[in-house]
Write a protein that holds these residues in place. Structure first.
Motif, mmCIF file in Angstrom:
data_model
loop_
_atom_site.group_PDB
_atom_site.id
_atom_site.type_symbol
_atom_site.label_atom_id
_atom_site.label_comp_id
_atom_site.label_asym_id
_atom_site.label_seq_id
_atom_site.Cartn_x
_atom_site.Cartn_y
_atom_site.Cartn_z
ATOM 1 N N LEU A 141 0.532 -0.972 -0.023
ATOM 2 C CA LEU A 141 0.443 0.404 0.214
ATOM 3 C C LEU A 141 0.336 1.376 0.075
ATOM 4 O O LEU A 141 0.314 2.348 0.052
ATOM 5 N N MET A 168 0.689 5.358 2.873
ATOM 6 C CA MET A 168 -0.291 5.932 2.577
ATOM 7 C C MET A 168 -0.306 7.363 2.250
ATOM 8 O O MET A 168 0.350 7.234 3.190
ATOM 9 N N LYS A 198 0.079 4.679 -1.533
ATOM 10 C CA LYS A 198 -1.117 5.044 -2.381
ATOM 11 C C LYS A 198 -1.864 5.696 -1.285
ATOM 12 O O LYS A 198 -2.044 5.765 -0.372
#
Length: 200
Positions: A106, A140, A109
């Protein structure tokens, strides 16, 4: 032909408000080209060792898999506010993502959060913070809701710069105000736009 990247709208909803917000966030995502949307929910958890829910929900969005989370290009995550924190079913799902953390699935993102509570000071902003924290651990990029969205200034119900929110007049109140709908759609559009830009 390769599939388009997608924003995952992932939520838990007990009484329907957060589910309704998810639909408006998805509408915002759909205003942006070159990206799709997937709406997914998480199942209830049991307070005993019994199975809480069947493998497929009776209604609404399908349950999310770790693979769908891993493969998303952007994430909008939502939960009702319980004592200023996300609901246990969503936290339980996030607690299962250690393998994604170990492999960095992740990282870089974009992510955003949304919530609902039945009182004006029901911990909406703190609930969004509680969802933000583990996603920052995943690497993230948190995407807030800027004040260029004028509804943030004049709303008398939900709406925060940390993410969209809904003020329910009662536990079972699922009707969003026009301001709340607009802010949900603005948040969906923004997470989609940033998702596309980060993939360029």
């Amino acid at each position: 032909m390769s599939e388009l990247p997608y924003v995952l709208v992932l939520f838990y909803s007990r009484h329907g408000s957060v589910s309704e917000m998810a639909k408006h966030i998805a509408r915002g995502v759909n205003k942006v080209s070159d990206v799709e949307v997937k709406i997914r929910q998480v199942p209830d958890v049991a307070d005993t060792t019994q199975i809480a829910k069947p493998a497929l929900p009776d209604e609404g969005a399908p349950y999310c898999t770790l693979e769908e989370l891993s493969n998303c290009s952007g994430l909008a995550i939502g939960s009702p506010s319980y004592f200023g924190s996300m609901a246990a079913p969503l936290k339980h799902f996030i607690d299962q993502t250690s393998t994604l953390w170990l492999t960095g699935q992740l990282i870089d993102k974009p992510a955003c959060g949304f919530t609902s509570a039945s009182t004006m000071h029901g911990g909406q902003e703190q609930c969004i913070h509680s969802m933000m924290t583990p996603l920052l651990h995943h690497g993230m990029i948190w995407v807030g809701l800027p004040y260029k969205n004028k509804e943030l200034i004049h709303t008398m119900t939900g709406g925060t710069p940390y993410g969209a929110s809904h003020l329910a007049n009662s536990t079972n109140e699922t009707t969003l105000t026009d301001d709340e709908k607009a802010l949900c759609e603005a948040q969906g559009k923004r997470i989609a736009e940033i998702t596309v830009k980060l993939r360029e």
